[in-house]
Design a protein around this motif. Structure first.
Motif, PDB file in Angstrom:
ATOM      1  N   ARG A  47       0.833  -1.208   0.000  1.00  0.00           N
ATOM      2  CA  ARG A  47       0.000   0.000   0.000  1.00  0.00           C
ATOM      3  C   ARG A  47       0.868   1.259   0.000  1.00  0.00           C
ATOM      4  NH1 ARG A  47      -3.692  -1.631   2.929  1.00  0.00           N
ATOM      5  NH2 ARG A  47      -2.597  -1.562   4.920  1.00  0.00           N
ATOM      6  N   TRP A  48       1.904   1.282   0.838  1.00  0.00           N
ATOM      7  CA  TRP A  48       2.810   2.432   0.926  1.00  0.00           C
ATOM      8  C   TRP A  48       3.494   2.663  -0.426  1.00  0.00           C
ATOM      9  CZ3 TRP A  48       8.066   3.017   0.231  1.00  0.00           C
ATOM     10  CH2 TRP A  48       8.625   4.205   0.695  1.00  0.00           C
ATOM     11  N   THR A  49       3.950   1.570  -1.051  1.00  0.00           N
ATOM     12  CA  THR A  49       4.633   1.677  -2.338  1.00  0.00           C
ATOM     13  C   THR A  49       3.710   2.253  -3.406  1.00  0.00           C
ATOM     14  OG1 THR A  49       6.037  -0.204  -1.784  1.00  0.00           O
ATOM     15  CG2 THR A  49       5.867   0.371  -4.111  1.00  0.00           C
ATOM     16  N   SER A  50       2.477   1.774  -3.458  1.00  0.00           N
ATOM     17  CA  SER A  50       1.555   2.270  -4.483  1.00  0.00           C
ATOM     18  C   SER A  50       1.163   3.731  -4.242  1.00  0.00           C
ATOM     19  CB  SER A  50       0.314   1.389  -4.575  1.00  0.00           C
ATOM     20  OG  SER A  50      -0.442   1.457  -3.394  1.00  0.00           O
ATOM     21  N   GLU A  51       1.131   4.156  -2.982  1.00  0.00           N
ATOM     22  CA  GLU A  51       0.819   5.561  -2.682  1.00  0.00           C
ATOM     23  C   GLU A  51       2.019   6.468  -2.931  1.00  0.00           C
ATOM     24  OE1 GLU A  51      -0.527   5.466   1.357  1.00  0.00           O
ATOM     25  OE2 GLU A  51      -2.445   4.534   0.837  1.00  0.00           O
ATOM     26  N   LYS A  52       3.196   6.019  -2.536  1.00  0.00           N
ATOM     27  CA  LYS A  52       4.415   6.838  -2.637  1.00  0.00           C
ATOM     28  C   LYS A  52       4.925   6.910  -4.078  1.00  0.00           C
ATOM     29  CE  LYS A  52       7.013   8.756   0.573  1.00  0.00           C
ATOM     30  NZ  LYS A  52       6.554   9.803   1.438  1.00  0.00           N
ATOM     31  N   PHE A  53       4.717   5.845  -4.826  1.00  0.00           N
ATOM     32  CA  PHE A  53       5.193   5.758  -6.202  1.00  0.00           C
ATOM     33  C   PHE A  53       4.017   5.374  -7.097  1.00  0.00           C
ATOM     34  CE2 PHE A  53       8.656   4.543  -3.344  1.00  0.00           C
ATOM     35  CZ  PHE A  53       9.605   5.496  -3.665  1.00  0.00           C
TER      36      PHE A  53
END
Length: 85
Positions: free
Chosen positions: A49-55
């Motif tokens: 989730r963090w990866t898809s939001e940050k990148f």
């Protein structure tokens, strides 16, 4: 297995995933270990989730090890692709 460094949650996301600062692999490979029900899957879901939001340009793919069964990743992905056609 050698433990090279432990991270707090936010420190892990920022330092290892975003900045690529890890002792051996510069964030390209990570190992998450723990007892059963320690939260490994939950952490991996948070990382996705963090990866898809940050990148936002990234593509996050979640494959459960239970879904692989005895297949290799390549065989599993090929069979999923064939089923979708």
């Amino acid at each position: 297995m050698e433990v090279t460094q432990k991270f707090e949650h936010e420190q892990f996301l920022e330092q290892v995933l975003q900045q690529g600062q890890s002792p051996k692999r510069q964030g390209r490979r990570i190992t998450i270990i723990g007892e059963p029900s320690a939260g490994k899957t939950t952490l991996l879901q948070q990382v996705a989730r963090w990866t898809s939001e940050k990148f936002p340009e990234s593509i996050v793919i979640w494959i459960s090890l239970a879904d692989l069964q005895r297949d290799t990743l390549e065989t599993y992905l090929t069979s999923v692709r064939v089923k979708q056609k």
